[in-house]
Design a protein around this motif. Sequence first.
Motif, mmCIF file in Angstrom:
data_model
loop_
_atom_site.group_PDB
_atom_site.id
_atom_site.type_symbol
_atom_site.label_atom_id
_atom_site.label_comp_id
_atom_site.label_asym_id
_atom_site.label_seq_id
_atom_site.Cartn_x
_atom_site.Cartn_y
_atom_site.Cartn_z
ATOM 1 N N LEU A 1 -4.233 -2.630 -6.554
ATOM 2 C CA LEU A 1 -4.763 -2.663 -5.194
ATOM 3 C C LEU A 1 -6.118 -1.965 -5.106
ATOM 4 C CD1 LEU A 1 -1.558 -2.081 -3.050
ATOM 5 C CD2 LEU A 1 -2.731 -4.240 -3.532
ATOM 6 N N ARG B 1 -0.855 0.663 -7.654
ATOM 7 C CA ARG B 1 -2.007 1.403 -7.118
ATOM 8 C C ARG B 1 -3.293 0.967 -7.814
ATOM 9 N NH1 ARG B 1 -2.023 7.808 -6.334
ATOM 10 N NH2 ARG B 1 -3.903 7.949 -5.085
ATOM 11 N N ARG C 1 0.834 -1.211 0.000
ATOM 12 C CA ARG C 1 0.000 0.000 0.000
ATOM 13 C C ARG C 1 0.866 1.258 0.000
ATOM 14 N NH1 ARG C 1 -5.498 0.185 2.636
ATOM 15 N NH2 ARG C 1 -6.501 -1.735 1.976
#
Length: 192
Positions: free
Chosen positions: A123, A120, A110
């Motif tokens: 996720l 990014r 993260r």
Amino acid sequence: MRRNPERRAALLDAAIEVLARDGARGLTFRAVDTEAGVPTGTASNYFNNRDDLFTQVGHRFYERLEPDPAVIAASLDGPRDRDRVTELMREVVGRVTRFRSGYLALLELRLEATRRPELRRLLTERIRADVDFNISHHTRSGLPGDATSVVVLYLALNWLILERLTLPDVFPEEQFDSLVAEVVERVLAGSS
């Protein structure tokens, strides 16, 4: 690019361990090779670059964290009440905390996602899909609470997991079951 799926999975599992132990800066092909116990240069045969490695680790984490289909099926058995929600939330907290290195690696991923657009994107898509699935499953199952309840449980329990794995002395281990029950009780207060 090599195509041995078992070797690839072993390298990704090793990368999860490296991320959890050494952080994102420690995630090198050499460190993955060492952790996996394979010859130097093996990881570089499976991943194009570090960005690819980070992204593939993100995929692998979710593969390993998937709940057993029996757990999902069991959520539909029996009464649809707060006790059932509490039982399900304890299962989630337990499953995630048993995969300690995976969750710690996810935290590193993260942070890296703030600097790596592809990671990014992965996720964001994966976590959004999980939240959407949890909302849909919860509302279809007839359990008490609504979509907002599911989101608040997600947020609260993720922080509880973070405390349990990173600062375990903040809340003694014997408090976790009661804390999960209290979170569920408060979030579902007023729900039938």
